[in-house]
Write an enzyme that holds these catalytic residues in place. Sequence first.
Site, PDB file in Angstrom:
ATOM      1  N   LEU A   1       0.813  -1.203   0.000  1.00 55.33           N
ATOM      2  CA  LEU A   1       0.000   0.000   0.000  1.00 55.33           C
ATOM      3  C   LEU A   1       0.858   1.269   0.000  1.00 55.33           C
ATOM      4  CD1 LEU A   1      -2.931   0.910   0.040  1.00 55.33           C
ATOM      5  CD2 LEU A   1      -2.882   0.768   2.534  1.00 55.33           C
TER       6      LEU A   1
ATOM      7  N   ASP B   1      10.907   3.217   4.533  1.00 51.87           N
ATOM      8  CA  ASP B   1      10.569   1.852   4.905  1.00 51.87           C
ATOM      9  C   ASP B   1      11.716   1.300   5.739  1.00 51.87           C
ATOM     10  OD1 ASP B   1       8.298  -0.206   3.917  1.00 51.87           O
ATOM     11  OD2 ASP B   1      10.121  -1.293   4.418  1.00 51.87           O
TER      12      ASP B   1
ATOM     13  N   ASP C   1      13.331   3.603  11.297  1.00 56.51           N
ATOM     14  CA  ASP C   1      12.151   3.047  11.963  1.00 56.51           C
ATOM     15  C   ASP C   1      11.323   4.193  12.539  1.00 56.51           C
ATOM     16  OD1 ASP C   1      10.297   1.710  13.481  1.00 56.51           O
ATOM     17  OD2 ASP C   1      11.744   0.753  14.843  1.00 56.51           O
TER      18      ASP C   1
ATOM     19  N   ASN D   1       1.694   5.210   6.949  1.00 58.77           N
ATOM     20  CA  ASN D   1       1.196   3.921   6.502  1.00 58.77           C
ATOM     21  C   ASN D   1       1.881   2.744   7.189  1.00 58.77           C
ATOM     22  OD1 ASN D   1      -0.037   1.989   4.363  1.00 58.77           O
ATOM     23  ND2 ASN D   1       2.170   1.698   4.135  1.00 58.77           N
TER      24      ASN D   1
ATOM     25  N   TYR E   1      -4.245  -4.707  17.020  1.00 60.03           N
ATOM     26  CA  TYR E   1      -4.362  -3.948  15.770  1.00 60.03           C
ATOM     27  C   TYR E   1      -5.585  -3.029  15.811  1.00 60.03           C
ATOM     28  CZ  TYR E   1      -4.460  -3.320  10.633  1.00 60.03           C
ATOM     29  OH  TYR E   1      -4.458  -2.819   9.357  1.00 60.03           O
TER      30      TYR E   1
ATOM     31  N   LYS F   1      -5.417   1.012  15.697  1.00 61.29           N
ATOM     32  CA  LYS F   1      -6.089   1.737  14.624  1.00 61.29           C
ATOM     33  C   LYS F   1      -7.169   2.662  15.165  1.00 61.29           C
ATOM     34  CE  LYS F   1      -3.773   0.187  11.123  1.00 61.29           C
ATOM     35  NZ  LYS F   1      -2.809   1.087  10.448  1.00 61.29           N
TER      36      LYS F   1
ATOM     37  N   THR G   1      -1.753  -7.018   0.482  1.00 59.54           N
ATOM     38  CA  THR G   1      -0.330  -6.699   0.574  1.00 59.54           C
ATOM     39  C   THR G   1       0.379  -7.827   1.298  1.00 59.54           C
ATOM     40  OG1 THR G   1      -0.490  -5.572   2.723  1.00 59.54           O
ATOM     41  CG2 THR G   1      -0.917  -4.237   0.760  1.00 59.54           C
TER      42      THR G   1
END
Length: 318
Positions: A23, A42, A79, A106, A178, A182, A212
């Site tokens: 993504l 990344d 990171d 992201n 998670y 979120k 992904t």
Amino acid sequence: MSLSPSLPLEGLAAIVTGAGRGLGRAEALELARLGASVVVNDFGQPGRDGSGEASAAPAEEVAAEIREAGGQAIAHTGDVADHEQARALVKSAIDTYGKLDILVNNAGILRDRMIFSMSESEWDSVIHVHLKGHFNTTHFASAHWRERSKAAGGPVYGRIVNTSSEAFLAGSAGQPNYAAAKGGIVGLTTSTALALAKYGVTANVICPRARTRMTEDVFQGFQEPADGRLDPLAPEHVSPLVGYLASPAAAKLNGQLLVVHGGMVAVVERPKVAAKFDAAKEAFTFDELDELLSPYYADRPRGETFAASEVLGLKRGQ
């Protein structure tokens, strides 16, 4: 990737975290296609390919792809969950492009487990990368925009696009870490939107659904089309919305939550008060609450909670 003839992001500098694959990669490519100069972040170092040859870090590969298409991009392999590395990321954009205009958060990981089986490290790692990672980059980006606004004597250009998930909206039973992270990101976004509005900065949050590397286990039962059509779970369904939210055209969207996947965008309305009860006297008693609340919930569907599981059924054309 090829540059768009219309370049609504021309002259703007962007950061996309977790952009080495999936993504984030699609989002970085889209921002660059629309004219933005991009810092591709990344967390990952160079490795080896299948033949044993040295391979570039994922962020380096995406940055090279953007440059080969005629865009501007550099890579950052730090990171974002580390406060100082997030500072360095924002600084790299400012040092390279003179400013930062767009931040797309992201980066994330999954450590799925039921709540009664989840370890402390599985909880901590997901909260750390998702929620703290979003905070870290937002902290340093917002400080930059505040300083620019003070120097300019008025609003500046700033866009934040954060990444939540349907797991938060629907209350995914196997993802308590998670879903919590979120949900926290939604709260962070709405708070940030209100805090930065006077500086000209908007902050919005998306709940994307995409196939992904991170979600391959989640969507393993969903097959890709065999007839050449674009996969409904392709990240390319999500990236145009990110490009729009990063653009001047989205100036009036602030503190909003949108679900996006498979050729569909759904605007999620803020929570509403469904009912209100007042105590007969100064404070409630147990019996009074029982008389008011028990009948109110008695006929609710079994299993209904505050979670909005119906979002999982949203599809294009329905």
